[in-house]
Design an enzyme around this catalytic site. Structure first.
Site, PDB file in Angstrom:
ATOM      1  N   HIS A   5       0.844  -1.190   0.000  1.00  0.00           N
ATOM      2  CA  HIS A   5       0.000   0.000   0.000  1.00  0.00           C
ATOM      3  C   HIS A   5       0.886   1.250   0.000  1.00  0.00           C
ATOM      4  CE1 HIS A   5       0.493  -0.864   4.442  1.00  0.00           C
ATOM      5  NE2 HIS A   5       0.962   0.369   4.344  1.00  0.00           N
TER       6      HIS A   5
HETATM    7  C1  T46 Z   1       2.781   0.405   6.907  1.00  0.00           C
HETATM    8  C2  T46 Z   1       3.658  -0.755   7.094  1.00  0.00           C
HETATM    9  C3  T46 Z   1       5.106  -0.382   7.178  1.00  0.00           C
HETATM   10  C4  T46 Z   1      -4.366  -0.666  13.162  1.00  0.00           C
HETATM   11  O1  T46 Z   1      -5.529  -0.823  13.548  1.00  0.00           O
HETATM   12  N1  T46 Z   1      -3.615   0.350  13.661  1.00  0.00           N
HETATM   13  C5  T46 Z   1      -2.334   0.565  13.254  1.00  0.00           C
HETATM   14  O2  T46 Z   1      -1.663   1.510  13.747  1.00  0.00           O
HETATM   15  C6  T46 Z   1      -1.770  -0.318  12.269  1.00  0.00           C
HETATM   16  C7  T46 Z   1      -0.331  -0.127  11.803  1.00  0.00           C
HETATM   17  C8  T46 Z   1      -2.536  -1.321  11.767  1.00  0.00           C
HETATM   18  N2  T46 Z   1      -3.823  -1.503  12.206  1.00  0.00           N
HETATM   19  C9  T46 Z   1      -4.639  -2.610  11.674  1.00  0.00           C
HETATM   20  C10 T46 Z   1      -5.093  -2.388  10.237  1.00  0.00           C
HETATM   21  C11 T46 Z   1      -5.203  -3.801   9.705  1.00  0.00           C
HETATM   22  O3  T46 Z   1      -6.483  -4.316  10.021  1.00  0.00           O
HETATM   23  O4  T46 Z   1      -3.854  -3.782  11.672  1.00  0.00           O
HETATM   24  C12 T46 Z   1      -4.170  -4.578  10.533  1.00  0.00           C
HETATM   25  C13 T46 Z   1      -2.908  -4.870   9.766  1.00  0.00           C
HETATM   26  O5  T46 Z   1      -2.455  -3.653   9.163  1.00  0.00           O
HETATM   27  P1  T46 Z   1      -1.741  -3.662   7.750  1.00  0.00           P
HETATM   28  O6  T46 Z   1      -2.321  -4.697   6.877  1.00  0.00           O
HETATM   29  O7  T46 Z   1      -1.723  -2.264   7.214  1.00  0.00           O
HETATM   30  O8  T46 Z   1      -0.265  -4.086   8.206  1.00  0.00           O
HETATM   31  P2  T46 Z   1       1.054  -4.116   7.352  1.00  0.00           P
HETATM   32  O9  T46 Z   1       2.047  -4.875   8.158  1.00  0.00           O
HETATM   33  O10 T46 Z   1       0.789  -4.572   5.953  1.00  0.00           O
HETATM   34  O11 T46 Z   1       1.514  -2.590   7.243  1.00  0.00           O
HETATM   35  C14 T46 Z   1       1.965  -1.889   8.372  1.00  0.00           C
HETATM   36  C15 T46 Z   1       1.204  -0.576   8.562  1.00  0.00           C
HETATM   37  O12 T46 Z   1      -0.183  -0.820   8.684  1.00  0.00           O
HETATM   38  C16 T46 Z   1       1.391   0.344   7.389  1.00  0.00           C
HETATM   39  O13 T46 Z   1       0.871   1.620   7.661  1.00  0.00           O
HETATM   40  O14 T46 Z   1       3.143   1.358   6.225  1.00  0.00           O
HETATM   41  O15 T46 Z   1       3.341  -1.580   8.214  1.00  0.00           O
END
Ligand code: T46
Length: 138
Positions: free
Chosen positions: A54
């Site tokens: 993303h």
């Molecule tokens: C990024 C990379 C480097 C939350 O509710 N609060 C938060 O602060 C974060 C980071 C995530 N979430 C929830 C949103 C999703 O339902 O946790 C779940 C997993 O998040 P995501 O799929 O975005 O996770 P990654 O590991 O793909 O990405 C993360 C960060 O979300 C993103 O902003 O830039 O690490």
């Protein structure tokens, strides 16, 4: 604190004090070029997992792999670059509108992330096509 440019971003090297322990210092607006509003960490990642996929509209971030190693692919819509993070005192800066994917996590990897904004799902662009279209509007 030192920085060194990469093709699409820059690596920041934090102050690293090493005596009978390792101690790294991350200061807002110095090692991390913004006011920190949120800190999160990612660990116990399956080696096959590809995270991220993303871009963010407003959020700027700095990623430090404080244990183990991980690769981060950066993509600004025109060019790509793969960054290998494997030192606790080195982080990569992720600007807004930078598509990013984290992959090849070592089993022990701990990725510590500093973010400029609180979490808001509306800030994410999770489709690559949408990302390319969004870039045409800014
Ligand atoms: C990024 C990379 C480097 C939350 O509710 N609060 C938060 O602060 C974060 C980071 C995530 N979430 C929830 C949103 C999703 O339902 O946790 C779940 C997993 O998040 P995501 O799929 O975005 O996770 P990654 O590991 O793909 O990405 C993360 C960060 O979300 C993103 O902003 O830039 O690490």
């Amino acid at each position: 604190m030192k920085t060194r440019p990469t093709k699409l971003s820059h690596i920041v090297e934090t102050q690293y004090i090493s005596d009978e322990a390792g101690l790294c210092i991350v200061e807002a607006e110095r090692a991390v070029p913004f006011d920190i509003k949120r800190v999160y960490y990612i660990f116990d990642v399956d080696n096959a997992a590809i995270r991220g996929k993303h871009a963010h509209k407003k959020t700027k971030q700095s990623l430090f792999c404080i244990r183990g190693s991980v690769k981060v692919t950066l993509d600004n819509g025109n060019e790509k670059e793969i960054i290998h993070l494997d030192k606790p005192n080195e982080g990569i800066y992720l600007d807004t509108l930078m598509w990013h994917e984290m992959h090849d996590f070592s089993a022990d990897a701990v990725l510590l992330v500093f973010a400029s904004e609180h979490y808001e799902e509306e800030d994410y662009i999770r489709s690559y096509d949408e990302f390319k279209n969004y870039l045409k509007t800014v």
